[in-house]
Design an enzyme around this catalytic site. Structure first.
Site, PDB file in Angstrom:
ATOM      1  N   PRO A   1       0.843  -1.170  -0.080  1.00 24.89           N
ATOM      2  CA  PRO A   1       0.150  -0.110  -0.119  1.00 24.89           C
ATOM      3  C   PRO A   1       1.099   1.196   0.183  1.00 24.89           C
ATOM      4  O   PRO A   1       1.980   1.230   0.378  1.00 24.89           O
ATOM      5  CB  PRO A   1      -0.816  -0.160   1.126  1.00 24.89           C
ATOM      6  CG  PRO A   1      -0.747  -1.575   1.730  1.00 24.89           C
ATOM      7  CD  PRO A   1       0.644  -1.878   1.114  1.00 24.89           C
ATOM      8  N   CYS A   2       0.326   2.228  -0.477  1.00 25.38           N
ATOM      9  CA  CYS A   2       1.348   3.486  -0.637  1.00 25.38           C
ATOM     10  C   CYS A   2       0.487   4.989  -0.051  1.00 25.38           C
ATOM     11  O   CYS A   2       0.552   5.795  -0.540  1.00 25.38           O
ATOM     12  CB  CYS A   2       1.537   3.944  -2.108  1.00 25.38           C
ATOM     13  SG  CYS A   2       0.029   4.175  -2.949  1.00 25.38           S
TER      14      CYS A   2
END
Length: 317
Positions: free
Chosen positions: A74-75
């Site tokens: 995830p970012c």
């Protein structure tokens, strides 16, 4: 000589990425996800050890050695503020992915992320990620791909990252498009679904802010992970634009894709069994990497690794 490559899969979900790789000769030996339904779905089709837990609490020593690490980190914590945001507390999962690669030293790793990763911080974040992996001994290759160009009947733009250990002295070249599949071709022969297999929640203002329907001769919009946001079936009437960010339904029966139809559009096998309630099934399907896209990447990576290893063997002789 035929090579055998073992995979460790992080944030594996139902296993779309793993499934594509296994079809090209890789073997998933260990997989992890925090979603218990997704883990059970993964177990239904694979022989991997599937560990259902918070990956942040999983010690690196408990993860087996492997040839390839897979995962889409995830970012949420990546910011335009600059490279220091790689250490943002929300990027614990990204750091864990990096730590696994550093500890296990696989021949290669493959990651998948949203296309916005390329433009965050005007490209500074991507540059920092490249430098991060370079410092661990890997050359990083990345490209924005549309799954629709690789036999997946939906527009789905994702950044694919491939890292090769530098001592392999190999180069990775992203595969050329393989073909286009329409909704008509993909959904041929699928019967009308049971109402219990279709999300029938009210259509929100967010849903009605843009067109959600494409025709049989086209490919679908991206299959999302939220049941309420699932794209309309092509048998639905066309949507009509009535204002800025405002649409309405035409005359006739309107329905979303069933979870089975969404799974087929994501290129999962038609007989794939997903565990959990309706919302969970849609979530697992929408969060997945389409196996058909993964298969194309896997085929290219297998060839790259096999060639590099056999070349080193020849040099050693």
């Amino acid at each position: 000589m035929k090579c055998n490559f073992d995979i460790v899969s992080l944030f594996a979900g139902a296993g779309g990425l793993d499934m594509g790789f296994e079809s090209e000769g890789f073997k998933t030996i260990w997989a992890n996800d925090i979603d218990s339904d997704a883990c059970e779905t993964h177990r239904n089709w694979s022989n991997a050890e599937v560990v259902c837990s918070d990956i942040k609490k999983t010690g690196l020593e408990s993860i087996p050695d492997c040839d390839v690490v897979l995962g889409g980190f995830p970012c949420q914590g990546f910011s335009a503020s600059g490279p220091r945001k790689l250490d943002d507390s929300r990027n614990t999962l990204y750091r864990y992915f990096v730590n696994v690669v550093q500890k296990k030293k696989p021949l290669a790793f493959v990651g998948e992320n949203v296309k916005g990763l390329l433009t965050l911080g005007n490209g500074v974040i991507m540059e920092a990620i490249i430098n991060d992996f370079e410092s661990k001994g890997y050359k990083l290759y990345y490209q924005l791909l549309n799954a629709a160009d690789y036999g997946v009947p939906q527009d789905r733009h994702r950044v694919i990252l491939v890292g090769l250990r530098k001592d392999l002295e190999a180069e990775f070249i992203f595969p050329q498009p393989t073909g286009y599949v329409t909704l008509k071709e993909a959904l041929a022969g699928i019967p009308e679904p049971d109402p219990s297999d279709v999300c029938e929640a009210p259509f929100s203002s967010r849903y009605m802010s843009r067109n959600r329907k494409r025709d049989w001769i086209d490919r679908s919009y991206t299959i999302p992970a939220m049941a309420k946001q699932i794209t309309l079936h092509p048998s639905s009437p066309d949507m009509i634009k009535i204002g800025q960010d405002e649409w309405m339904f035409g005359e006739g029966k309107t329905r979303r894709f069933s979870w089975q139809e969404a799974a087929v559009i994501q290129t999962f096998p038609r007989d794939m069994k997903f565990v959990g309630n309706l919302v969970s099934k849609y979530r697992q399907i929408g969060n997945a990497v389409p196996p058909t896209l993964a298969k194309v990447i896997a085929k290219q990576l297998y060839s790259t690794l096999e060639e590099a290893i056999n070349m080193k063997k020849k040099v050693a002789i």
